[in-house]
Design a protein around this motif. Structure first.
Motif, mmCIF file in Angstrom:
data_model
loop_
_atom_site.group_PDB
_atom_site.id
_atom_site.type_symbol
_atom_site.label_atom_id
_atom_site.label_comp_id
_atom_site.label_asym_id
_atom_site.label_seq_id
_atom_site.Cartn_x
_atom_site.Cartn_y
_atom_site.Cartn_z
ATOM 1 N N MET A 1 -28.088 40.937 20.504
ATOM 2 C CA MET A 1 -27.117 40.345 21.458
ATOM 3 C C MET A 1 -26.181 39.435 20.692
ATOM 4 N N ARG A 2 -24.908 39.576 20.945
ATOM 5 C CA ARG A 2 -23.938 38.700 20.283
ATOM 6 C C ARG A 2 -23.257 37.877 21.357
ATOM 7 N N ILE A 3 -23.141 36.578 21.098
ATOM 8 C CA ILE A 3 -22.413 35.740 22.048
ATOM 9 C C ILE A 3 -21.354 34.920 21.332
ATOM 10 N N LEU A 4 -20.259 34.691 22.011
ATOM 11 C CA LEU A 4 -19.178 33.833 21.525
ATOM 12 C C LEU A 4 -19.008 32.753 22.583
ATOM 13 N N LEU A 5 -19.282 31.515 22.181
ATOM 14 C CA LEU A 5 -19.213 30.400 23.137
ATOM 15 C C LEU A 5 -17.891 29.682 22.943
ATOM 16 N N ILE A 6 -17.090 29.629 23.985
ATOM 17 C CA ILE A 6 -15.816 28.920 23.904
ATOM 18 C C ILE A 6 -15.809 27.787 24.928
ATOM 19 N N HIS A 7 -15.571 26.595 24.439
ATOM 20 C CA HIS A 7 -15.480 25.440 25.332
ATOM 21 C C HIS A 7 -14.039 25.338 25.799
ATOM 22 N N ALA A 8 -13.838 25.536 27.109
ATOM 23 C CA ALA A 8 -12.503 25.686 27.659
ATOM 24 C C ALA A 8 -12.143 24.573 28.632
ATOM 25 N N ARG A 9 -10.957 24.033 28.439
ATOM 26 C CA ARG A 9 -10.413 23.078 29.392
ATOM 27 C C ARG A 9 -10.284 23.768 30.746
ATOM 28 N N GLU A 10 -9.809 25.019 30.705
ATOM 29 C CA GLU A 10 -9.704 25.814 31.923
ATOM 30 C C GLU A 10 -10.053 27.258 31.612
ATOM 31 N N PHE A 11 -10.677 27.918 32.584
ATOM 32 C CA PHE A 11 -11.005 29.331 32.460
ATOM 33 C C PHE A 11 -10.961 29.979 33.827
ATOM 34 N N SER A 12 -10.391 31.176 33.905
ATOM 35 C CA SER A 12 -10.435 31.929 35.160
ATOM 36 C C SER A 12 -10.413 33.414 34.856
ATOM 37 N N TYR A 131 -10.365 24.227 23.965
ATOM 38 C CA TYR A 131 -10.061 22.856 23.540
ATOM 39 C C TYR A 131 -9.602 22.757 22.071
ATOM 40 N N GLY A 132 -10.268 23.494 21.176
ATOM 41 C CA GLY A 132 -9.904 23.404 19.764
ATOM 42 C C GLY A 132 -10.643 22.320 18.999
ATOM 43 N N ALA B 8 -1.384 39.886 25.965
ATOM 44 C CA ALA B 8 -1.351 38.633 26.706
ATOM 45 C C ALA B 8 0.004 38.384 27.342
ATOM 46 N N ARG B 9 -0.036 38.000 28.609
ATOM 47 C CA ARG B 9 1.174 37.581 29.300
ATOM 48 C C ARG B 9 1.732 36.351 28.579
ATOM 49 N N GLU B 10 0.812 35.461 28.205
ATOM 50 C CA GLU B 10 1.190 34.269 27.443
ATOM 51 C C GLU B 10 0.128 33.959 26.418
ATOM 52 N N PHE B 11 0.566 33.447 25.276
ATOM 53 C CA PHE B 11 -0.364 33.017 24.230
ATOM 54 C C PHE B 11 0.240 31.863 23.467
ATOM 55 N N SER B 12 -0.577 30.839 23.176
ATOM 56 C CA SER B 12 -0.104 29.756 22.320
ATOM 57 C C SER B 12 -1.273 29.184 21.542
ATOM 58 N N PHE B 13 -0.957 28.613 20.393
ATOM 59 C CA PHE B 13 -1.997 27.967 19.598
ATOM 60 C C PHE B 13 -1.435 26.706 18.953
ATOM 61 N N LYS B 14 -2.363 25.820 18.554
ATOM 62 C CA LYS B 14 -1.971 24.585 17.880
ATOM 63 C C LYS B 14 -3.117 24.179 16.963
ATOM 64 N N ALA B 15 -2.844 24.100 15.661
ATOM 65 C CA ALA B 15 -3.873 23.677 14.717
ATOM 66 C C ALA B 15 -4.205 22.201 14.954
ATOM 67 N N LYS B 16 -5.526 21.874 14.961
ATOM 68 C CA LYS B 16 -5.936 20.502 15.267
ATOM 69 C C LYS B 16 -6.536 19.782 14.053
ATOM 70 N N SER B 17 -7.467 20.469 13.358
ATOM 71 C CA SER B 17 -8.110 19.844 12.195
ATOM 72 C C SER B 17 -8.653 20.947 11.298
ATOM 73 N N PHE B 126 -6.145 26.882 21.720
ATOM 74 C CA PHE B 126 -5.298 28.013 22.080
ATOM 75 C C PHE B 126 -5.412 28.289 23.576
ATOM 76 N N ARG B 127 -4.362 28.934 24.086
ATOM 77 C CA ARG B 127 -4.328 29.390 25.474
ATOM 78 C C ARG B 127 -3.996 30.860 25.448
#
Ligand SMILES: [Mg+2]
Ligand SMILES: [Mg+2]
Lengths: 154, 154
Positions: A1-12, A131-132, B8-17, B126-127
């Motif tokens: 099983m492979r999982i990719l965990l992304i901590h998201a400010r928003e997700f839908s 979040y990044g 993607a309808r929209e995509f953006s990224f920003k390097a943080k660290s 990223f979004r």
């Protein structure tokens, strides 16, 4: 099983059309949902997992809760994904594994996290704002060590 | 090399660290960008690719342009990603491969597509808003068949 965990400010997500004949029936699970401060778990169930689904799911659920605690997420989303491995489990096994994963996460989550599961086998529109921060993208892999299948004496 | 193509309808990224010491220098490549109607190519360069980077990159570039044509994207984004494989190339080889991939896509793109490359080795916010149509999420894998490395006579 492979999982990719992304901590998201928003997700839908929103299911749009069936990708396979054995897609989860549309009335058995929400076809759309959204969340903020979500730990999104993109999950690919692999063929080898079927040797001991419970072992794989329990290891994954433990790690998912551990990451949710570290990043202080408020929701956990189990999101079926076909692209983290080339050796996918067949659809029925995939759906059962994802249902079990949702169940095991809920057991560990108690009142602390809201848990959502997205439908398997559907093309889905989705939005994610990662979040990044250094723990916002993590991947994990699990393989059964102990086979739970019937052993045939030779 | 493993790639995950998301339309993607929209995509953006920003390097943080910086995620690694050998991250691409911040002044050598844009640290943030955004695009609409973008084919985002999440790209993991694998250790085995180093046996013939050119072969792998050319196959990938051909497929990427083919998908861009099918979905009628207007921008192609080369987005370094560490999570599509467990056998990553070392950073310097990864950066060289991604630069070559950008170059090969640009050659094939001509005036038809705008091409952006995100920096390697940085934690990035990223979004993405994935369309969810049947061609909006595709994965491909490439491995060198012909080794381009020096062969030592035994
Ligand atoms: Mg799926
Ligand atoms: Mg990276």
């Amino acid at each position: 099983m492979r999982i990719l965990l992304i901590h998201a400010r928003e997700f839908s997500f929103k299911a749009k059309s069936k990708a396979i004949a054995d897609a989860e029936p549309p009335d058995s699970i929400p076809s759309e949902a959204s969340a903020e401060n979500a730990l999104v778990v993109f999950t690919t169930v692999e063929d080898v997992d079927t040797q001991n689904i419970r072992e794989v799911v329990e290891k994954a659920a433990n790690d998912i809760i551990e990451v949710a605690e570290k990043v202080k997420a408020s929701t956990i989303v189990v999101y079926p994904y076909a692209h983290l491995s080339r050796r996918l489990a067949p659809p029925k096994a995939g759906i059962e594994a994802l249902k079990l994963l949702e169940e095991e996460i809920k057991k560990r989550a108690g009142d602390k996290y809201h848990v959502i599961r997205a439908p398997f086998g559907w093309y889905k529109e989705f939005r994610i704002h990662c979040y990044g921060h250094p723990l916002s993208e993590l991947s994990r892999a699990y393989t059964p060590k102990a086979s739970a299948k019937l052993q045939v004496e030779k």
